[in-house]
Design a protein around this motif. Sequence first.
Motif: not given
Lengths: 307, 608
Positions: A139-142, A146-148, A178-179
């Motif tokens: 979670g910290i690295c992404v 990218v996540l969105a 959420l993101t």
Amino acid sequence: MLKTIMNRLGQGVLVLFVLETITFVLIRLLPGHPFMGEKKLPDHILHQLQSNYGLNESFWVQYAHYWQNILTKGDFGPSLIREGVSVSEIISQAFPVSLLLGVFSMIIAVMIGIPSGIVAAFYKNRWIDWSVMFIALVGICVPAFVLAPVLGIALGMNIPFLSVAGWDDWYCVILPGLTLGILNAAYLARLTRSGMLDVLNQDFIRTAKAKGVSSYRLIVRHALRGGLTPALSFLGPAFAAVITGSFVVETCFQVPGMGMHFVNATTDRDYFLIQGLVLFYGLMIVVANLFVDVLLYMINPQLRKAS
Amino acid sequence: MRRNANKLFSPIILGILSLFCFVFNSCDRQSSVEKADKEDILLVGNNSEIQSLDPHIASSVADFKVIHSLFEGLLRGDNERDDLYHPGVASRWEMSDDAREWTFYLNSNIKWSDGKNLTAYDFEYAYHRLLHPQFGGRYADMLYVIKGAEQYNKNNRPYFLLSDIPNVSFDWATLRDLDWDKIEKHLDDPYKIEGLSDKESDLIWATLRADRDQGYPDLWGSSSIGVKAVDAHTLKLTLNDPMPQLPLLILHCTWFPVPKHVIEDQGGMLSRAGKWSKPGSLVSNGPFVLKEHQFNNYLEVRKNPLYRLADEISLNGVRFLPIVNGFTETRMFFDNKLHITNNVPPEMIGYAKSKSPLEFCEDDYYVSIFYRINTQKAPLNDEKVRKALSLAIDRDSLVKDVVRGAGTASFGFTPCGAGYETPHQITFNPQLARQLLAEAGYPEGKGFPAIELLTTSREVQKTMAEAIQGMWKKHLNIHIDIRSCEWTAYKQAQNSMNYDLCSSSWSGDYFDPLTFLDLWTKISGNNNTGWSHPDYEALIARAKSTVKLEDRMKVLAEAESLMLSQMPVLPLYWSKRVYLKKPQVRHWNPLLLDNHLIEKVSLQEQSK
């Protein structure tokens, strides 16, 4: 206590003043000017535009006018890009959106991050700890960019009531929330774990365990207060950052919040807007930190004793 | 205890149940497009947040698109062809034989959206405002074709003062070169102005002093300004040069009228911060009126019941969404949140095409993509080097591999269209390129100094630069560095000619090759290459004074040919507008200038 608060407030005002002054200087040192359109402006028109906004005055006159307008009229100046719109109007339209999104995402972050940090600390070095911390690390690295889109495509496109982007209904807050929530939850989980571990290794916990206190009671009544200190210190500035908008999440989900203005105002050299936004963000950070200090003071007996 | 637990949990269970009901209900929720179809509202991606809806302050393409739906000029464009026009506010018009004098007769029953009559005075007021020296209109130069407009905008007071003196005719051509700044400073200790008689000299001093003593009054009333509202329904324009293509020029937003009565009421002519262009106070005369605007969210316009052709408008309104990110926009389109997108990023073209070939649109666009060359700096001051660079670019490959088909490899600078034949002068010939480079003193690229290519931080520009860097390395064995910086810094470097090569683009303001070729004249503020040529200036001037269309186009082609033979720019490709469009959208036709008449667009019935 009151003395500490007053002291902090005084420091806050000084911080804001310095911050604003540095911004005022830096933004003017950047190459280019606010009236840089697609077409190059003839000199006489550029000169006229600058004089319309007092930008052809000397640096000190501009600086004095700026503070004078804020302190006497509460006027943060006009936007130089969206002419006819004031900085206060822009902030007052965008802030409620960012505030809603920020509060929602922080609720998610706290609801996911803190419990998983506690669980990880409690089951230290067991598979449950490893898996929670692995997920948190991911979670910290992404990064948000990218996540969105991943969440937008995976959830937004497939679940009918979720929206991939846009801001026209209540459910539009879910995916951006959420993101931001997941990203902050990851930090919170790690901070909570380390805070809890510090506390769980202390003597009074061992004593409580020896006395036969149940695990639930041990954590909730004895360990949590001290264990949450690092997480709370993080939450203050994180909350201030989240409610003042995130450029990436706003761009990916087309959210009309403050983050977009931050970046665009800088690239567009919208002097007054960037100054107004920095001042506003600074104010939020100062207030959030003050709030966290008060909260820590209330839950941490050691701090109370020290003062 | 159990009862307590029941008490505690029953509201929670109820809550969860109602949430489920809500979510299920939401699953049936109509998409934004379905909802909009029912209400006859068109959802359009509009690239970026607008800067202003005041036609005299607006400067971005996003602004102009909204303004086109809100206002109407003397004439209205066509929905299918860029070179056609129809009556707008003016029902008919006349052109003098020399194409310098134009008279527009306004439709007598045109109304502003607040019910007030629109008159020729509103047009005169609009042009006065945009050109006013103290207003600072960015697009004022669009009106410079009008006689006296440029002089007025630049506050060239002697020009008007001296030409207005009764019974004396000064020849401005000889007076123009006088040192007017010096004269202005010596109003109280006059001297004899060289080259003029005592009487003329005295007259100039007296006129300028009187002007100063009166506090420099506005000179708009001067007879040397070519805008005149003869009466409420007749507008007369006098131009500097013959201009048979004026109707195409005045389709641009800068020629639209503004409501004098509202602007005067809300801050006056010179106020840029007036509230008149905001929701609630914006009064317009076009097919739509402004309803709502939320920053970075949407801007909605609704049908204007007072529009002259209101009965023919099928849509009830249009919602413009300022979506900057092309990926977000494409996702929103496929999630049924938009009828029409603004663009599809090159990386998404393949996906969008295969997912939805019927919704994928690829229209020609009046935009040229090119690299500017700083012709003042070695080694690029050598024409041979510039030509070698051009000959070593494989433009077909750029179009195919970098922009994925969203363009046409250019063989000249100006895109074809408007009856103009672009000269075929750009080719790909690595062998000739190497030969020219050797002739310039760099055989096999040896000894070629380090040069830099400046681009913006846009991804496609960086990829393009890398591709061209590779081509030059391969074909010419020279290396260039790429410097990409954010937009304002890039623009500043370009304007101050602080670059070697600079990625650029130009989109036509109006449908005429002059909008492209005017760039390379010496006085053009957008030249920024340091290149100029007396023959080129002469050809452009000749084209401007040529009335017959075919002759004019031939002269312009000759000028372009000359420019390309010296290569101050490296033309790359002519851009295409790539976007997505729902099948129910009707009458949205490909247009080179992308000025769609949204009032003609409709949403097909059966989809409702």
